[in-house]
Design a protein around this motif. Structure first.
Motif, PDB file in Angstrom:
ATOM      1  N   ASP A  16       0.830  -1.217   0.000  1.00 16.77           N
ATOM      2  CA  ASP A  16       0.000   0.000   0.000  1.00 16.77           C
ATOM      3  C   ASP A  16       0.858   1.258   0.000  1.00 16.77           C
ATOM      4  OD1 ASP A  16      -2.285  -1.623   0.181  1.00 16.77           O
ATOM      5  OD2 ASP A  16      -2.129  -1.685   2.357  1.00 16.77           O
ATOM      6  N   ASN A  17       1.902   1.236  -0.819  1.00 20.12           N
ATOM      7  CA  ASN A  17       2.807   2.383  -0.854  1.00 20.12           C
ATOM      8  C   ASN A  17       2.623   3.250  -2.095  1.00 20.12           C
ATOM      9  OD1 ASN A  17       4.054   0.984  -2.923  1.00 20.12           O
ATOM     10  ND2 ASN A  17       5.823   0.365  -1.720  1.00 20.12           N
ATOM     11  N   LYS A  49      -8.597  12.839   1.590  1.00 17.85           N
ATOM     12  CA  LYS A  49      -8.385  11.442   1.244  1.00 17.85           C
ATOM     13  C   LYS A  49      -7.801  11.271  -0.170  1.00 17.85           C
ATOM     14  CE  LYS A  49     -10.012  10.032   5.167  1.00 17.85           C
ATOM     15  NZ  LYS A  49     -11.396   9.576   5.328  1.00 17.85           N
ATOM     16  N   SER A  62       1.982   9.988   3.597  1.00 18.03           N
ATOM     17  CA  SER A  62       0.830   9.168   3.994  1.00 18.03           C
ATOM     18  C   SER A  62       1.267   7.774   4.449  1.00 18.03           C
ATOM     19  CB  SER A  62      -0.158   9.048   2.831  1.00 18.03           C
ATOM     20  OG  SER A  62      -0.746  10.297   2.542  1.00 18.03           O
ATOM     21  N   VAL A  63       2.212   7.189   3.732  1.00 18.05           N
ATOM     22  CA  VAL A  63       2.718   5.865   4.118  1.00 18.05           C
ATOM     23  C   VAL A  63       3.421   5.944   5.472  1.00 18.05           C
ATOM     24  CG1 VAL A  63       4.320   4.016   3.495  1.00 18.05           C
ATOM     25  CG2 VAL A  63       2.921   5.102   1.736  1.00 18.05           C
ATOM     26  N   GLN A  65       2.908   8.151   7.879  1.00 19.33           N
ATOM     27  CA  GLN A  65       1.946   8.406   8.950  1.00 19.33           C
ATOM     28  C   GLN A  65       1.143   7.166   9.310  1.00 19.33           C
ATOM     29  OE1 GLN A  65       1.256  13.207   8.307  1.00 19.33           O
ATOM     30  NE2 GLN A  65      -0.177  11.799   7.350  1.00 19.33           N
ATOM     31  N   LYS A  66       0.846   6.353   8.327  1.00 17.48           N
ATOM     32  CA  LYS A  66       0.140   5.102   8.607  1.00 17.48           C
ATOM     33  C   LYS A  66       0.996   4.189   9.485  1.00 17.48           C
ATOM     34  CE  LYS A  66      -1.946   1.062   6.376  1.00 17.48           C
ATOM     35  NZ  LYS A  66      -2.234   0.376   5.085  1.00 17.48           N
ATOM     36  N   GLU A  70       0.246   3.015  13.489  1.00 12.93           N
ATOM     37  CA  GLU A  70       0.213   1.599  13.849  1.00 12.93           C
ATOM     38  C   GLU A  70       1.208   1.305  14.967  1.00 12.93           C
ATOM     39  OE1 GLU A  70       0.139  -2.770  11.640  1.00 12.93           O
ATOM     40  OE2 GLU A  70       0.880  -1.017  10.555  1.00 12.93           O
ATOM     41  N   ASP A  76      -4.620   7.661  13.819  1.00 18.98           N
ATOM     42  CA  ASP A  76      -3.909   8.337  12.734  1.00 18.98           C
ATOM     43  C   ASP A  76      -2.704   9.040  13.347  1.00 18.98           C
ATOM     44  OD1 ASP A  76      -3.266   9.220  10.238  1.00 18.98           O
ATOM     45  OD2 ASP A  76      -4.966  10.584  10.010  1.00 18.98           O
TER      46      ASP A  76
END
Length: 388
Positions: A16-17, A49, A62-63, A65-66, A70, A76
């Motif tokens: 998901d990158n 988004k 975004s990658v 921060q995800k 986690e 978030d």
């Protein structure tokens, strides 16, 4: 499937990158703006988004921060331009007349910013010693909106029970936010959100990046309502981390666990040795992590700082290279002398960020700088320090 921290770190950005070619390493997107396919897309999609303008979102950030969310167990995260920017983002939640409780031993820049908020914006602050829970209970007023904690504290390594503080304050008023600066221990040794805290902050310049080559900050929220407020302020103020530093930080996270293990191993060895030096009066260490503070004889301060050959006399912490700092003259110099002395931040207190060098070389560097005699560890001390 819920992965363990080491797996989260190693796999950060693997899937998901946003790469159409399925690159294992997250690509670096430098673009400041992004093309839209149609007017309909702009009219119907959530601007937070989709990618439109890099202040709002970039694929690389975004990658990152995800992965950070986690790691800390939050809904978030927000990657910002420095540790102070992270603190500023959290305090954008508060307004004039709000009351904030803080632990009394914090990074000097935090004190400086809180004094500014008090004098210019009318936010009220109270300090708590981090120990007396009854005192904390009595500090809470109808205007109390949050508590700000550092544990271990900077630079005296004071430990605060996050779970106890969270349970107490939430029992008084569930809307009081428990905010924890987790820079020193990182998610490897401490995950404040799982202990009841509402917001966790990092100076990502330090251990998260770990290479003394970028400035960054992180804010992670546990609750979606708080996260939504932070997101609005994040997008509005533009304190975002740039794509290149986002990529560097994401890459650095992959070695965080092994780095923290080595930092701890080295620090434990140095603690055992420092306690044996004639010129060292007292050593402060929380038991894990790479941060040590120690008091030296007054006449040895300049001698130590002027004669180091391996360790660098420089501000900051958490990098591969060992750094030594004199808080009274550097990080906490804006505090009054009276306030410093009350906390034990004397002119002979040294803060050491233990790096990844061979710890025996670090010990020898400190010994020769102090002019102390060679020391020898007993077998039991060697076992405690984990160095053979």
């Amino acid at each position: 499937m819920t992965n363990k921290i080491d797996t989260i770190l190693a796999q950060a950005g693997n899937r998901d990158n946003n790469d159409q070619n399925n690159s294992i390493s997250t690509p670096l997107y430098f673009g400041s703006n992004f093309r839209h396919d149609s007017l309909e897309e702009v009219e119907t999609s959530d601007p937070t988004k989709r990618y439109s303008y890099s202040r709002l979102a970039t694929p690389t950030r975004s990658v990152l921060q995800k992965a950070l969310a986690e790691l800390e167990g939050g809904v978030d995260s927000f990657a910002v331009s420095s540790g102070m920017a992270a603190i500023q983002l959290v305090f954008s939640l508060f307004k004039s007349g709000d009351h904030i409780i803080t632990s009394d031993d914090l990074y000097g820049g935090s004190f400086r910013y809180f004094d500014y908020l008090s004098s210019h914006y009318g936010i009220k602050f109270s300090k708590w010693d981090g120990k007396d829970v009854d005192e904390l209970k009595h500090l809470v007023t109808k205007d109390t909106k949050a508590i700000w904690l550092e544990t271990p504290s900077n630079p005296t390594m004071k430990i605060i029970d996050i779970a106890e503080v969270s349970n107490l304050l939430h029992s008084i008023d569930n809307s009081i936010l428990v905010c924890v600066d987790n820079t020193f221990l990182t998610p490897i040794y401490q995950r404040p959100l799982t202990l009841g805290a509402d917001i966790v902050v990092h100076s990502a310049t330090k251990y998260l990046s770990g290479h003394n080559d970028l400035l960054g900050g992180v804010v992670v929220a546990k609750d979606k309502a708080v996260d939504d407020d932070l997101l609005f302020n994040f997008n509005t103020t533009g304190v975002t981390l740039d794509p290149f530093d986002s990529w560097l930080l994401l890459r650095s996270l992959k070695t965080l666990s092994v780095r923290m293990e080595r930092h701890t191993k080295n620090a434990r060895y140095l603690c055992a040795c420092l306690k044996k030096f004639d010129s060292v009066q007292k050593v402060l260490y929380p038991g894990v992590g790479g941060m040590i503070s120690f008091y030296v004889n007054d006449d040895k301060v300049a001698q130590l700082l002027d004669n180091l050959k391996v360790i660098s006399f420089a501000e900051s912490l958490g990098g591969i290279e060992s750094l030594v700092t004199l808080p009274a003259k550097q990080t906490h110099s804006d505090m009054t002398k009276e306030a410093r002395l009350k906390l034990g931040i004397t002119d002979n207190l040294i803060r050491l960020s233990v790096g990844l060098e061979d710890p025996r070389d670090l010990v020898e560097d400190i010994r020769q700088a102090l002019g102390d005699a060679p020391i020898k560890l007993e077998e039991s001390e060697k076992q405690t320090s984990t160095i053979n």
